[in-house]
Design a protein around this motif. Structure first.
Motif, PDB file in Angstrom:
ATOM      1  N   ILE A 121     -12.118 -10.579  -8.548  1.00  0.00           N
ATOM      2  CA  ILE A 121     -13.212 -10.138  -9.286  1.00  0.00           C
ATOM      3  C   ILE A 121     -13.594  -8.668  -8.505  1.00  0.00           C
ATOM      4  O   ILE A 121     -13.622  -8.701  -7.217  1.00  0.00           O
ATOM      5  N   VAL A 122     -13.333  -7.374  -9.374  1.00  0.00           N
ATOM      6  CA  VAL A 122     -13.876  -6.076  -8.498  1.00  0.00           C
ATOM      7  C   VAL A 122     -15.282  -5.712  -9.164  1.00  0.00           C
ATOM      8  O   VAL A 122     -15.384  -5.831 -10.456  1.00  0.00           O
ATOM      9  N   VAL A 123     -16.079  -5.460  -8.405  1.00  0.00           N
ATOM     10  CA  VAL A 123     -17.610  -4.986  -9.036  1.00  0.00           C
ATOM     11  C   VAL A 123     -17.633  -3.567  -8.247  1.00  0.00           C
ATOM     12  O   VAL A 123     -17.849  -3.449  -7.204  1.00  0.00           O
ATOM     13  N   ILE A 124     -17.517  -2.686  -9.127  1.00  0.00           N
ATOM     14  CA  ILE A 124     -18.017  -1.356  -8.572  1.00  0.00           C
ATOM     15  C   ILE A 124     -19.394  -0.966  -8.784  1.00  0.00           C
ATOM     16  O   ILE A 124     -19.955  -1.146  -9.892  1.00  0.00           O
ATOM     17  N   SER A 125     -19.911  -0.549  -7.960  1.00  0.00           N
ATOM     18  CA  SER A 125     -21.217   0.357  -8.193  1.00  0.00           C
ATOM     19  C   SER A 125     -21.322   1.469  -7.277  1.00  0.00           C
ATOM     20  O   SER A 125     -21.602   1.523  -6.092  1.00  0.00           O
ATOM     21  N   GLY A 126     -21.056   2.441  -7.885  1.00  0.00           N
ATOM     22  CA  GLY A 126     -21.227   4.099  -7.304  1.00  0.00           C
ATOM     23  C   GLY A 126     -21.891   4.764  -8.043  1.00  0.00           C
ATOM     24  O   GLY A 126     -23.034   4.494  -8.632  1.00  0.00           O
ATOM     25  N   THR A 127     -21.410   5.767  -8.553  1.00  0.00           N
ATOM     26  CA  THR A 127     -22.411   6.735  -9.384  1.00  0.00           C
ATOM     27  C   THR A 127     -22.498   5.996 -10.913  1.00  0.00           C
ATOM     28  O   THR A 127     -23.761   5.914 -11.271  1.00  0.00           O
ATOM     29  N   HIS A 254      -8.994 -17.667 -13.706  1.00  0.00           N
ATOM     30  CA  HIS A 254      -8.033 -18.476 -13.685  1.00  0.00           C
ATOM     31  C   HIS A 254      -8.345 -19.505 -12.445  1.00  0.00           C
ATOM     32  O   HIS A 254      -8.659 -18.962 -11.271  1.00  0.00           O
ATOM     33  N   GLN A 255      -7.894 -20.796 -12.601  1.00  0.00           N
ATOM     34  CA  GLN A 255      -8.379 -22.149 -11.742  1.00  0.00           C
ATOM     35  C   GLN A 255      -7.721 -21.420 -10.218  1.00  0.00           C
ATOM     36  O   GLN A 255      -8.433 -21.992  -9.384  1.00  0.00           O
ATOM     37  N   ASP A 256      -6.559 -20.919 -10.334  1.00  0.00           N
ATOM     38  CA  ASP A 256      -5.756 -20.676  -8.958  1.00  0.00           C
ATOM     39  C   ASP A 256      -6.677 -19.634  -8.046  1.00  0.00           C
ATOM     40  O   ASP A 256      -6.452 -19.970  -6.773  1.00  0.00           O
ATOM     41  N   LEU A 257      -7.464 -18.753  -9.066  1.00  0.00           N
ATOM     42  CA  LEU A 257      -8.286 -17.857  -7.843  1.00  0.00           C
ATOM     43  C   LEU A 257      -9.609 -18.347  -6.844  1.00  0.00           C
ATOM     44  O   LEU A 257      -9.940 -18.000  -6.148  1.00  0.00           O
ATOM     45  N   PHE A 258      -9.713 -19.806  -7.466  1.00  0.00           N
ATOM     46  CA  PHE A 258     -10.815 -20.498  -6.799  1.00  0.00           C
ATOM     47  C   PHE A 258     -10.235 -21.353  -5.284  1.00  0.00           C
ATOM     48  O   PHE A 258     -11.098 -21.638  -4.535  1.00  0.00           O
ATOM     49  N   SER A 259      -8.908 -21.177  -5.571  1.00  0.00           N
ATOM     50  CA  SER A 259      -8.198 -22.174  -4.238  1.00  0.00           C
ATOM     51  C   SER A 259      -7.874 -21.516  -3.073  1.00  0.00           C
ATOM     52  O   SER A 259      -7.378 -22.029  -2.092  1.00  0.00           O
ATOM     53  N   GLY A 260      -8.229 -19.962  -2.952  1.00  0.00           N
ATOM     54  CA  GLY A 260      -8.174 -19.290  -1.570  1.00  0.00           C
ATOM     55  C   GLY A 260      -9.041 -20.051  -0.607  1.00  0.00           C
ATOM     56  O   GLY A 260     -10.089 -20.966  -0.839  1.00  0.00           O
ATOM     57  N   GLU A 261      -8.673 -19.617   0.559  1.00  0.00           N
ATOM     58  CA  GLU A 261      -9.558 -20.171   1.699  1.00  0.00           C
ATOM     59  C   GLU A 261     -11.035 -20.109   1.668  1.00  0.00           C
ATOM     60  O   GLU A 261     -11.964 -20.563   2.011  1.00  0.00           O
ATOM     61  N   LEU A 262     -11.331 -18.631   1.014  1.00  0.00           N
ATOM     62  CA  LEU A 262     -12.671 -18.499   1.068  1.00  0.00           C
ATOM     63  C   LEU A 262     -13.447 -18.477  -0.440  1.00  0.00           C
ATOM     64  O   LEU A 262     -14.386 -17.938  -0.542  1.00  0.00           O
ATOM     65  N   GLY A 263     -12.725 -19.202  -1.120  1.00  0.00           N
ATOM     66  CA  GLY A 263     -13.230 -19.361  -2.498  1.00  0.00           C
ATOM     67  C   GLY A 263     -12.463 -18.061  -3.509  1.00  0.00           C
ATOM     68  O   GLY A 263     -11.613 -17.271  -3.047  1.00  0.00           O
TER      69      GLY A 263
END
Lengths: 286, 286
Positions: A121-127, A254-263
């Motif tokens: 997930i990418v969350v941009i907060s600029g202008t 997607h389920q797989d995105l939760f399975s990384g070392e850092l979640g």
């Protein structure tokens, strides 16, 4: 010249261009203004891009009349298909020496591609603000990113607007401010060089510039760090708002995105995140 | 010509001009476009006014080259002293044949002057919104009237925006809509001639016109009357918002204004009030 590739990162206030050799060496970098075509119009957008890339060619000792092989752009506002195609068509026609081929995607997808080839997930907060989920299968789910007229929650524009609206509403006795407004009111008068609320009207309409309006957020960050409660409040609200964008796309992760070392990987991009300490408590409750 | 006086009522969507003889007879009336200089700029504002008045002179059989004695204007957006002075200076310079003298006040004060010479509260809800208390001693207290970037709560613009924002937020899973969005979404696609939310972006930015955007409110009023719950909801919210403007100025109302036969005079001006039936419940709770 040997194969040269160009890249542009376009923001709502600043933009950057880079030229890279076939071997992956950076040949030159340049800066430029806002290239969000929704904000500055198609003409200013493509002029700004052409100017940055041409300056980079000269800086790298290249012939500016020779097009680069391809120009990849990740632009704030680079989402709507028809609008993107128009940008590319206009660049081709107006600046035939700029590049042989073109690719445009949004700033969110550009940032994600830089950080991970697996997704997150990418969350941009600029202008402005925007949130995108990219799943491992390449599918995308967005939340926000509609600009200041229909969203931008948690962005520098939104934080500035919230603080100023709080001052207006308190003056009008329409909504009671949760905290003393004096710091924000004084900072607003200084930043916009006005002596009263009426003086703000040109800044909201005739000479409105989103990036300048959003730039007031920096003064609010200073106030928050110095202990002003209303400044801290607007950043807390921004933290909440940005967290809600993540919550909005969570059901589609997607389920797989939760399975990384850092979640689940959440990539935070944009200058507002520099005030993380001020936003943290809101973000956690959002 | 014998003494002729002109008057202009300027709105955020339409405007009207009238010429009156010294004896108080109406000589001619004309219509024109939006004359809010914050929305259309000073040039369009004074061109629009000149055009309406000159057409009225011709319609009344008067010589268009002879200035009227005075031109009184009650304009949406006619508040800020410096801005008003610029309008008058520009009119004098550009159109010396228009009028000998000029007077500009806001639409709110103009409406109040028409209804009462004693004072009361005027609440405008047309394209934009505004609230003014005029006390018997002539003092004024305002709430709102800052335009769509900083308020306009309860106006046609605000109602349209609230309905559309509800559709965007539901699509983004950012905020759950209190009611089914299908009627509003379809009405939006029809009114703005778009096939999806992305298509709305030009209407919000590049080709944004406040009066056209606010005009969508009429479709929402139709939906509300036909029983759509989300349409009814946005009008209820508008009723609340407008009532809050009155509540905001109440502490400053002079005692004498309560002593009339019908109590405190509250003057409701603007086309949104035609949907009173839809707003009533919100107004009462606001």
């Amino acid at each position: 010249m040997s194969a040269v590739y160009g890249g542009v990162e376009g923001g709502g206030t600043h933009s950057k261009a880079v030229l890279v050799s076939a071997e992956g060496h950076i040949l030159a970098e340049t800066d430029g203004p806002c290239t969000n075509h929704w904000l500055v119009g198609v003409d200013n957008c493509i002029n700004g891009i052409n100017d940055m890339v041409q300056r980079a060619k000269i800086k790298a000792g290249l012939d500016p009349d020779t097009p680069v092989c391809s120009l990849g752009m990740s632009l704030s506002g680079g989402e709507q298909k028809a609008a993107i195609q128009k940008l590319i068509d206009d660049m081709r026609e107006r600046y035939p020496k700029l590049s042989q081929s073109y690719f445009i995607t949004t700033d969110a997808i550009g940032a994600m591609a830089t950080a991970s080839d697996y997704g997150g997930i990418v969350v941009i907060s600029g202008t402005g603000s925007n949130c995108k989920l990219v799943n491992p299968d390449g599918t995308q789910v967005g939340c926000g990113g509609w600009g200041h007229m229909m969203g931008d929650e948690g962005s520098a524009y939104w934080i500035s607007h919230l603080a100023i609206k709080t001052v207006f509403d308190a003056r009008d006795n329409l909504v009671t401010s949760p905290h003393d407004i004096n710091y924000v009111k004084k900072a607003m008068e200084e930043y916009f060089q006005v002596s009263d609320l009426m003086g703000m009207l040109p800044h909201l309409y005739r000479i409105f510039q989103k990036s300048h309006f959003a730039g007031f957020c920096r003064k609010l960050a200073e106030g928050g760090s110095a202990g002003d409660a209303l400044c801290q409040h607007v950043f807390t609200e921004a933290g909440k708002a940005l967290a809600r964008h993540i919550v909005a796309v969570l059901p589609r992760v997607h389920q797989d995105l939760f399975s990384g070392e850092l979640g689940l990987p959440v990539l935070c991009v944009g200058s507002v995140w520099r005030s993380w300490e001020l936003m943290k408590s809101g973000y956690m409750t959002g």
